[in-house]
Design a protein around this motif. Structure first.
Motif, PDB file in Angstrom:
ATOM      1  N   UNK A  29     -72.672  33.912   0.861  1.00  0.00           N
ATOM      2  CA  UNK A  29     -73.417  35.163   1.042  1.00  0.00           C
ATOM      3  C   UNK A  29     -73.560  35.865  -0.302  1.00  0.00           C
ATOM      4  N   UNK A  30     -74.412  36.881  -0.334  1.00  0.00           N
ATOM      5  CA  UNK A  30     -74.651  37.599  -1.590  1.00  0.00           C
ATOM      6  C   UNK A  30     -73.628  38.697  -1.864  1.00  0.00           C
ATOM      7  N   UNK A  31     -72.873  39.127  -0.830  1.00  0.00           N
ATOM      8  CA  UNK A  31     -71.808  40.113  -1.045  1.00  0.00           C
ATOM      9  C   UNK A  31     -70.517  39.629  -0.389  1.00  0.00           C
ATOM     10  N   UNK A  32     -69.414  40.133  -0.883  1.00  0.00           N
ATOM     11  CA  UNK A  32     -68.102  39.761  -0.329  1.00  0.00           C
ATOM     12  C   UNK A  32     -67.984  40.205   1.123  1.00  0.00           C
ATOM     13  N   UNK A  33     -68.457  41.404   1.410  1.00  0.00           N
ATOM     14  CA  UNK A  33     -68.402  41.935   2.778  1.00  0.00           C
ATOM     15  C   UNK A  33     -69.176  41.050   3.748  1.00  0.00           C
ATOM     16  N   UNK A  34     -70.386  40.643   3.357  1.00  0.00           N
ATOM     17  CA  UNK A  34     -71.186  39.752   4.208  1.00  0.00           C
ATOM     18  C   UNK A  34     -70.482  38.412   4.407  1.00  0.00           C
ATOM     19  N   UNK A  35     -69.865  37.910   3.354  1.00  0.00           N
ATOM     20  CA  UNK A  35     -69.164  36.633   3.446  1.00  0.00           C
ATOM     21  C   UNK A  35     -68.022  36.708   4.452  1.00  0.00           C
ATOM     22  N   UNK A  40     -65.901  35.279   9.831  1.00  0.00           N
ATOM     23  CA  UNK A  40     -65.363  35.700  11.141  1.00  0.00           C
ATOM     24  C   UNK A  40     -66.236  35.180  12.280  1.00  0.00           C
ATOM     25  N   UNK A  41     -67.545  35.349  12.133  1.00  0.00           N
ATOM     26  CA  UNK A  41     -68.488  34.913  13.174  1.00  0.00           C
ATOM     27  C   UNK A  41     -68.427  33.393  13.316  1.00  0.00           C
ATOM     28  N   UNK A  42     -68.370  32.679  12.218  1.00  0.00           N
ATOM     29  CA  UNK A  42     -68.333  31.220  12.244  1.00  0.00           C
ATOM     30  C   UNK A  42     -67.074  30.718  12.945  1.00  0.00           C
TER      31      UNK A  42
END
Length: 44
Positions: A29-35, A40-42
């Motif tokens: 992802x482009x940000x740590x938060x998104x990653x 979590x979702x994965x």
């Protein structure tokens, strides 16, 4: 509740990460938060 180990790294413009205990669970992802959210979702 299970606990997992997330490995998170910054590679140039991207954040990459994976879950140590489960092969094949890796995200970018482009940000740590998104990653972290994508990991979590994965896992679900």
């Amino acid at each position: 509740m299970m606990e997992y180990t997330a490995v998170v790294k910054k590679e140039r413009d991207w954040w990459i990460g994976w879950i140590e205990e489960i092969p094949g669970v890796n995200c970018q992802e482009s940000t740590r938060q998104e990653l972290l959210e994508t990991l979590r979702v994965t896992l679900q």
